[in-house]
Scaffold this active site. Structure first.
Site, short mmCIF file in Angstrom:
data_model
loop_
_atom_site.label_atom_id
_atom_site.label_comp_id
_atom_site.label_asym_id
_atom_site.label_seq_id
_atom_site.Cartn_x
_atom_site.Cartn_y
_atom_site.Cartn_z
N GLU A 175 5.86 1.45 3.91
CA GLU A 175 4.71 1.18 4.77
C GLU A 175 4.84 -0.15 5.53
O GLU A 175 4.03 -1.07 5.39
CB GLU A 175 3.41 1.18 3.94
CG GLU A 175 3.11 2.54 3.32
CD GLU A 175 1.83 2.56 2.51
OE1 GLU A 175 1.30 3.64 2.27
OE2 GLU A 175 1.37 1.46 2.10
N GLU B 144 3.72 10.50 0.48
CA GLU B 144 2.73 10.17 -0.54
C GLU B 144 1.45 10.96 -0.28
O GLU B 144 1.02 11.10 0.86
CB GLU B 144 2.37 8.68 -0.54
CG GLU B 144 3.46 7.74 -0.97
CD GLU B 144 2.98 6.29 -0.99
OE1 GLU B 144 1.75 6.07 -1.04
OE2 GLU B 144 3.83 5.39 -0.94
#
Length: 678
Positions: free
Chosen positions: A153, A316
C-alpha cells in the site's frame, strides 16, 4: 489468453506472518491443517518481516521462511513473496535516520508505524535493493513462488531536504528555467516570482498552500518519485527472476469506494506486471443497501481492472470485519460468498485475505481473520471461507477467461481530479467520484461492461465515452477526443469541463474550439446552488430536479434536449446533442438525480445492452460475463436480502450447484450462480 499468473487455479489464501508464532510450533501446525480444511492454496509471506529476515545489518536469516516454503510445497500450494520495504527495522532507522520521513511542518518522524520512509533517501533505496536481491537469489527458483508483492500500500509524502532538492530537480527537468516555471505557476500573483531555484519549496502550511500549479506539480512529483522507488525495488527481482510477475496492492477509500488519490495509479500501473487491490467495503452498513454498495464495489473493480486492461487480483479482503472501520461490523450471512464471487466476476484471479491468522496483539489484533483467536473451526468466518474455497475449485475452468470486452468507457484523469479538488470555487465538496458513480449506474444495472480510461489511453475500441467533470484538459487531450468523435465516436461531457489547461491555467477568451465543435455550445458561467436549493429542467416532456451546479450555455448550434425552467437562465439549454463529423457529443450542463441520467442513457445507450441467455427481474441482480473466445460464463448475483427471479433462455450448467437449470430460477437472498454451457 495469456495468464497473468502461472497457475491453473484461482488463488485462495492471503497474508500470513508465521514469525509471530515461531516459538509456538503447534500454532503453525494447526494453521496448515486448517489451511487444508478451508481450501487455502496460497500464502503471502514476508510482508513487514524485515526485522526477522535481517535482524542485524548484513546478517540474514531466511531459514524460517524456507520452512514455510517447504510446507506450502508439500500441500502443492503457491507462495506470494513480499518485499519488506513497507516497515523498516529499528536498527536501520537508528543507524540511518535520513530514511525516516519529515512531515510538511518540518518535523522529523521517529521510528514506528508503517510507510515511515523517505522515498528519496539513497540509503533506504540501497538497503531495499540489497534485501530484495538476497530474497530473489534465495527464493527465486522455488517452484511454489508465483508472484512478487512489492512493499505494501504505497502512500505518503516526505518534506526533508533530500525530497525538496529532488523536487527542484524535477521542476528543472520539466520547465528548463525559472521563467517558464513562474509563468506556469502564474507567480506574478501575490508577488511570488522566483529568481533562484533554492527559493522553491513543496506546498506546506509553513510557506505556500494556495498556488494551484505548485500543488499539482507536487502530486505529479510524488507520483514520479513513487515510480522511481518502485523501479528500484523491482530491478533485482526482474533481473534474477524474470518469469515471476511483480505487483503491489493499491487502495480504495471507504465508505465512498473511490481510488486512492495520493499519487497517480494510472501512471504507476505501467511499472507493474498486473494490478492487485485491497478491498474493504463496509458490508452491512446502515446508509446503503447491499445492492448500492455492491454496485460501487463493481465500479472500483472495473477501475482497477482497467488500469492495465487485464484481469487483476484482490490481494486483501476480510472474511468478517475490518478493525479500522468506524463501526467494526462483521459480514452478514451469505455476504462473504457474494463479495468473493463478485471479485471473480469482475476479473479477479483470486480471493486473498488479510489475514490468515489473527495477530495476538498490536494494532491489527482484532482485524477479521480466517483463523481467529478462539475455536477457529467453529467461527462463521472460517466456515464462510471454506465455502468460498470450495466454490473456487468448482469454477476452476473459468481461470483462463477474461472479463467481457467493454464498448463503454469512463474517462478519469488524476490531474483533473487533483486540480478540481484544489479549486477554490464551485463548492467545498465537489462530489466528483459520486458523479462518476451515478453515470456508471445505468450500465451496471443493465449489465453493460464498462472500462475506465486515462486521457493517454486508446479510445478507438469504444462506442461511447463518458467524460464527467473533466476540469483540467490538455490541448492534446482536447484534440484527441475531437478526432475520436469526428471518426464516429459518441461522448458525454458535463458541467465544469475544459476550464483549465495542463498547468491549471484558465482557458481565456473562449472555450477551446475543438470542444465547441464536439458539443455545439460554449459554457458561460456556473450557478452554484446551496444544498437546499434546486432548479428544474424539462427533458422528454418530464420535469427533473437539478442540484449543486447549473451552467448557462451560449452559442448553441446543437439540438436542445432539455431546458431550464426558472431563474435568470430560464428557457436556456441544459442538455444539448451535437453532431461532429461522423459522431456525436452530448453535453449535460447541470447536476441531476439518477432518474434523469437513467432516462438520458436509455435514449442514447440502450442498444449497448448485451444479449444474454438470462433475463432478470430486478436491477439488484447483477450479471457479469467472463469469456475466452466463444466460451462464456455468466455470474448471476442477487445483491438483495429478498428472493429474486431470473429466467434462462436455454439450459445452463450451474457450476457451483453441479446441476442444470432451465426456465425460471429463484435466487435466494445474497445467492450467486455461476453458469456455463456444458
Amino acid at each position: 489468453m495469456k495468464r497473468i499468473l502461472n497457475t491453473n487455479e484461482f488463488l485462495h489464501g492471503g497474508d500470513y506472518n508465521p514469525e509471530q508464532w515461531w516459538d509456538e510450533p503447534d500454532v503453525i501446525n494447526q494453521d496448515f491443517a486448517l489451511f487444508k480444511q478451508a481450501k487455502i492454496n496460497t500464502v503471502t509471506v514476508g510482508i513487514f518481516s524485515w526485522a526477522k529476515l535481517e535482524p542485524e545489518e548484513g546478517k540474514y536469516d531466511f531459514s524460517w521462511l524456507d520452512e514455510i516454503f517447504d510446507r506450502v510445497e508439500e500441500m502443492n500450494g503457491h507462495v506470494v513473496l513480499a518485499t519488506p520495504s513497507g516497515a523498516r527495522p529499528a536498527w536501520l532507522a537508528q543507524k540511518y535516520p535520513e530514511v525516516l520521513r519529515t512531515d510538511n511542518l518540518g518535523n522529523k518522524r521517529g521510528f514506528g508505524g508503517r510507510h515511515n520512509h523517505c522515498l528519496t533517501s539513497p540509503i533506504y533505496r540501497e538497503k531495499v535493493r540489497e534485501i530484495n536481491t538476497k530474497l530473489a537469489e534465495h527464493f527465486g527458483q522455488r517452484k511454489s513462488l508465483v508472484l512478487w508483492h512489492i512493499s505494501n500500500e504505497y502512500s505518503g509524502e516526505c518534506y526533508c531536504e533530500l525530497c525538496k532538492n529532488a523536487f527542484r530537480e524535477w521542476l528543472k527537468n520539466k520547465y528548463g528555467n525559472l521563467d517558464n516555471l513562474n509563468h506556469a505557476w502564474w507567480n506574478t500573483f501575490w508577488s511570488h516570482t522566483y529568481n533562484d531555484w533554492s527559493q522553491v519549496n513543496p506546498p506546506s502550511p509553513l510557506s505556500e498552500m494556495g498556488n494551484k500549479g505548485m500543488n499539482l506539480d507536487w502530486k505529479r512529483f510524488i507520483t514520479d518519485q513513487t515510480i522511481s522507488f518502485i523501479d528500484n525495488e523491482t530491478a533485482p527481482l526482474k533481473k534474477i527472476t524474470p518469469n515471476i510477475p511483480v505487483t503491489t496492492n493499491v487502495m480504495a477509500g471507504n465508505p465512498l469506494m473511490d481510488p486512492f488519490a495520493g499519487f497517480d495509479y494510472q501512471k504507476v500501473s505501467k511499472h507493474l506486471d498486473f494490478i492487485s487491490w485491497d478491498s474493504y467495503p463496509a458490508w452491512g452498513n446502515d446508509n446503503q443497501t447491499t445492492a448500492e454498495l455492491g454496485r460501487n464495489v463493481g465500479l472500483i473493480h472495473d477501475f482497477f481492472r482497467s488500469l492495465k486492461h487485464q484481469n487483476f487480483l484482490v490481494m486483501e479482503n476480510t472474511p468478517s470485519r475490518v478493525n479500522w472501520h468506524s463501526v467494526d461490523r462483521a459480514k452478514r450471512p451469505g455476504m462473504h460468498e457474494l463479495a468473493s464471487l463478485q471479485d471473480i466476476a469482475h476479473g479477479s484471479q483470486g480471493v486473498l485475505y488479510f489475514q490468515l491468522r489473527a495477530s495476538r496483539g498490536s494494532s491489527e489484533m482484532f482485524h477479521g481473520a480466517v483463523i481467529e483467536h478462539r475455536h477457529p473451526e467453529q467461527t462463521r468466518a472460517f466456515k464462510d471461507v471454506t465455502k468460498v474455497g470450495k466454490d473456487l475449485e468448482k469454477i476452476r475452468p473459468i481461470v483462463d477467461t477474461n472479463y467481457a470486452k467493454a464498448r463503454v468507457a469512463i474517462v478519469f484523469s488524476y490531474d483533473s481530479y487533483w486540480a478540481l479538488q484544489d479549486a477554490e470555487s464551485y463548492s467545498k465538496d465537489k462530489k466528483i467520484w459520486q458523479t462518476i458513480q451515478k453515470h456508471y449506474r445505468y450500465f451496471y444495472d443493465h449489465d453493460i461492461p464498462v472500462d475506465f480510461v486515462s486521457p493517454e489511453d486508446d479510445f478507438s475500441e469504444y462506442t461511447l465515452l463518458i467524460d464527467p467533470m473533466h476540469f483540467l484538459m490538455s490541448k492534446a487531450y482536447i484534440e484527441k477526443i475531437d478526432s475520436y468523435v469526428k471518426n464516429g465516436g459518441q461522448i458525454v461531457g458535463t458541467y465544469i469541463s475544459g476550464v483549465v489547461d495542463e498547468n491549471d491555467l484558465a482557458y481565456m477568451n473562449e472555450w477551446p474550439k475543438e470542444l465547441q465543435d464536439i458539443y455545439g455550445i460554449e459554457p458561460l458561467e456556473t450557478d452554484v446552488l446551496y444544498p437546499g436549493q434546486a432548479n428544474t429542467i424539462i427533458f422528454k416532456g418530464k420535469e427533473y430536479k437539478t442540484h449543486d451546479y447549473c451552467e448557462t450555455l451560449i452559442n448553441c448550434t446543437g439540438k436542445v434536449l432539455a431546458k431550464y425552467t426558472s431563474d435568470f437562465y430560464q428557457d436556456t439549454p441544459a442538455i444539448v446533442e451535437h453532431e461532429d463529423g461522423l459522431g456525436k457529443g452530448y453535453y449535460l450542463a447541470c447536476r441531476t438525480d439518477y432518474d434523469l441520467l437513467e432516462k438520458f442513457y436509455e435514449e442514447i445507450a440502450s442498444d449497448l445492452i448485451p444479449e444474454l441467455p438470462i433475463c432478470k427481474s430486478s436491477s439488484k441482480v447483477s450479471i457479469q460475463v467472463r469469456e475466452n473466445g466463444n466460451t462464456q460464463y455468466w455470474f448471476v448475483q442477487n445483491f438483495s436480502d429478498k428472493e429474486a427471479k431470473i429466467k434462462l433462455d436455454k439450459e445452463l450448467l450451474d457450476l457451483i450447484g453441479g446441476k442444470k437449470d432451465k426456465g425460471e430460477v429463484v435466487l435466494k437472498p445474497f445467492e450467486s450462480k455461476v453458469y456455463g454451457v456444458e
